[in-house]
Scaffold this motif. Structure first.
Motif, PDB file in Angstrom:
ATOM      1  N   ARG A  68       0.802  -1.227   0.000  1.00  0.00           N
ATOM      2  CA  ARG A  68       0.000   0.000   0.000  1.00  0.00           C
ATOM      3  C   ARG A  68       0.835   1.279   0.000  1.00  0.00           C
ATOM      4  NH1 ARG A  68      -5.224  -1.226   0.892  1.00  0.00           N
ATOM      5  NH2 ARG A  68      -5.707  -3.302   1.737  1.00  0.00           N
ATOM      6  N   ASP A  69       2.043   1.196   0.498  1.00  0.00           N
ATOM      7  CA  ASP A  69       2.890   2.382   0.615  1.00  0.00           C
ATOM      8  C   ASP A  69       3.822   2.468  -0.593  1.00  0.00           C
ATOM      9  OD1 ASP A  69       5.137   4.109   1.330  1.00  0.00           O
ATOM     10  OD2 ASP A  69       4.329   4.095   3.365  1.00  0.00           O
ATOM     11  N   THR A  70       3.771   3.586  -1.324  1.00  0.00           N
ATOM     12  CA  THR A  70       4.610   3.758  -2.511  1.00  0.00           C
ATOM     13  C   THR A  70       6.090   3.665  -2.166  1.00  0.00           C
ATOM     14  OG1 THR A  70       2.948   5.181  -3.552  1.00  0.00           O
ATOM     15  CG2 THR A  70       5.180   5.301  -4.425  1.00  0.00           C
ATOM     16  N   GLN A 125       6.034  13.186  -1.410  1.00  0.00           N
ATOM     17  CA  GLN A 125       4.744  12.553  -1.117  1.00  0.00           C
ATOM     18  C   GLN A 125       4.536  11.333  -2.002  1.00  0.00           C
ATOM     19  OE1 GLN A 125       1.397  15.108  -1.807  1.00  0.00           O
ATOM     20  NE2 GLN A 125      -0.060  13.766  -0.762  1.00  0.00           N
ATOM     21  N   ASP A 127       1.936   9.782  -3.380  1.00  0.00           N
ATOM     22  CA  ASP A 127       1.084   9.889  -4.570  1.00  0.00           C
ATOM     23  C   ASP A 127       1.803  10.615  -5.699  1.00  0.00           C
ATOM     24  OD1 ASP A 127      -0.921   8.560  -3.281  1.00  0.00           O
ATOM     25  OD2 ASP A 127      -2.019  10.363  -2.690  1.00  0.00           O
ATOM     26  N   LEU A 130       4.509   8.325  -7.168  1.00  0.00           N
ATOM     27  CA  LEU A 130       3.946   7.289  -8.037  1.00  0.00           C
ATOM     28  C   LEU A 130       3.505   7.883  -9.368  1.00  0.00           C
ATOM     29  CD1 LEU A 130       3.196   4.316  -8.289  1.00  0.00           C
ATOM     30  CD2 LEU A 130       0.963   4.846  -7.290  1.00  0.00           C
ATOM     31  N   GLY A 131       2.928   9.086  -9.345  1.00  0.00           N
ATOM     32  CA  GLY A 131       2.520   9.736 -10.580  1.00  0.00           C
ATOM     33  C   GLY A 131       3.698  10.036 -11.483  1.00  0.00           C
ATOM     34  N   GLU A 283      -4.334   7.744 -13.045  1.00  0.00           N
ATOM     35  CA  GLU A 283      -4.909   7.582 -11.704  1.00  0.00           C
ATOM     36  C   GLU A 283      -4.430   8.696 -10.774  1.00  0.00           C
ATOM     37  OE1 GLU A 283      -5.775   3.735  -9.016  1.00  0.00           O
ATOM     38  OE2 GLU A 283      -3.641   4.245  -9.207  1.00  0.00           O
ATOM     39  N   TRP A 284      -3.157   9.041 -10.902  1.00  0.00           N
ATOM     40  CA  TRP A 284      -2.590  10.120 -10.078  1.00  0.00           C
ATOM     41  C   TRP A 284      -3.274  11.452 -10.390  1.00  0.00           C
ATOM     42  CZ3 TRP A 284       1.492  13.568 -12.260  1.00  0.00           C
ATOM     43  CH2 TRP A 284       1.868  14.566 -11.349  1.00  0.00           C
ATOM     44  N   THR A 287      -6.878  11.455  -9.103  1.00  0.00           N
ATOM     45  CA  THR A 287      -6.921  11.597  -7.641  1.00  0.00           C
ATOM     46  C   THR A 287      -6.612  13.027  -7.233  1.00  0.00           C
ATOM     47  OG1 THR A 287      -6.205   9.301  -7.391  1.00  0.00           O
ATOM     48  CG2 THR A 287      -5.974  10.730  -5.468  1.00  0.00           C
ATOM     49  N   ALA A 288      -5.663  13.648  -7.933  1.00  0.00           N
ATOM     50  CA  ALA A 288      -5.264  15.009  -7.595  1.00  0.00           C
ATOM     51  C   ALA A 288      -6.388  16.013  -7.879  1.00  0.00           C
ATOM     52  CB  ALA A 288      -4.010  15.400  -8.374  1.00  0.00           C
TER      53      ALA A 288
END
Length: 290
Positions: A68-70, A125, A127, A130-131, A283-284, A287-288
């Motif tokens: 779960r953690d990038t 961060q 997210d 990952l983006g 997805e990034w 979400t943003a």
């Protein structure tokens, strides 16, 4: 009044075995199997088509294995990539395709970059990281489509006579590539190979073999930096590495059987990498905006 006696925890090797079993139970049989299968897929792709295959490690760890953690996914991937690159380096070294002095200097400055880049990665961060990783996947996928070309100096060596010319190029290239590798937790082979060719004009075969010195060093540096904060899931990394070893053997065997179709397979794999990169980035962004 009856005294209740509590058993003392086992000490020595018995306790280590118990701790290992507990860690295995922590990730569960399903997650262990998914880690093994994901490692096998990455190893197979590396053995089949070469560089770029490890770029799928992070999305597989997140979306398939369930990390779960990038930051944990990137750290665990870096450890697995380092182990895989070391195994491949030994094979290339036996074949005599590694230019050790050039490769070592490139890697030495790259280690400094990887340490700095991974520190920045830990501060970023999850997210956002990952983006940005998704964007890198798109770039890697596109780079895999290009025909790789080498230099024209098969006898290039780092000596007292060539040091003044080669050292600045190798040092600068190593630091930049190492920083990017550390930040994203990737091996960076798709950048190391052209970096070595540009700095030394060595042939592509030597650049590929020599690049594994840097990929091993960058992955190990990144993993060690993240490990200082306890961000590596070692049981998952172990299963991933085990699957990668099996997949690498299968992929190498398949590459000989499918040699005539290797270019087609590379196009297919690069398309998969690009599509996964688009998905991760999309997805990034979604979400943003929400």
């Amino acid at each position: 009044i009856y005294a209740v006696r509590t058993a003392k925890p086992a000490a020595g090797p018995a306790r280590q075995v118990n701790d290992g079993c507990a860690r295995l139970m922590d990730i569960g049989l399903v997650q262990a199997s998914l880690s093994l299968a994901s490692g096998l897929l990455v190893g197979f792709s590396l053995g089949l088509i070469g560089g770029g295959g490890s770029i799928l490690a992070v999305p597989l760890l997140i979306y398939v294995v369930g990390v779960r953690d990038t930051h944990v996914a990137i750290a665990t991937s870096a450890a697995a990539v380092a182990a895989s690159a070391l195994a491949n380096l030994l094979l290339h070294a036996r074949g005599g395709s590694v230019k050790w002095r050039c490769a070592s200097l490139f890697a030495a400055f790259g280690i400094i970059g990887a340490a700095a880049g991974s520190t920045m990665g830990k501060m970023t961060q999850g997210d956002l990281l990952l983006g940005l990783f998704g964007l890198v996947m798109i770039i890697v996928g596109l780079s895999m489509i290009r025909e790789k070309s080498g230099g024209s100096d098969p006898d290039v060596r780092l000596t007292a006579a060539t040091a003044l010319r080669l050292t600045p190029r190798l040092a600068a290239g190593g630091f930049v590539v190492g920083a990017l590798s550390g930040f994203f937790g990737i091996g960076g082979g798709f950048l190391v190979v052209p970096g070595l060719v540009a700095a030394t004009a060595m042939p592509i075969l030597n650049a590929i073999g020599s690049s594994l010195v840097s990929v091993t060093a960058f992955g190990a540096t990144t993993a060690a930096n993240y490990a200082l904060d306890g961000l590596i899931n070692w049981p998952i990394a172990g299963f991933f590495i085990g699957g990668g070893a099996m997949g690498g053997w299968l992929g190498t065997w398949a590459s000989h059987s499918l040699a005539a179709r290797k270019r087609t397979l590379t196009y297919i794999f690069s398309a998969v990498v690009i599509l996964v990169g688009v998905f991760v980035t999309g997805e990034w962004v979604t979400t943003a905006l929400l």
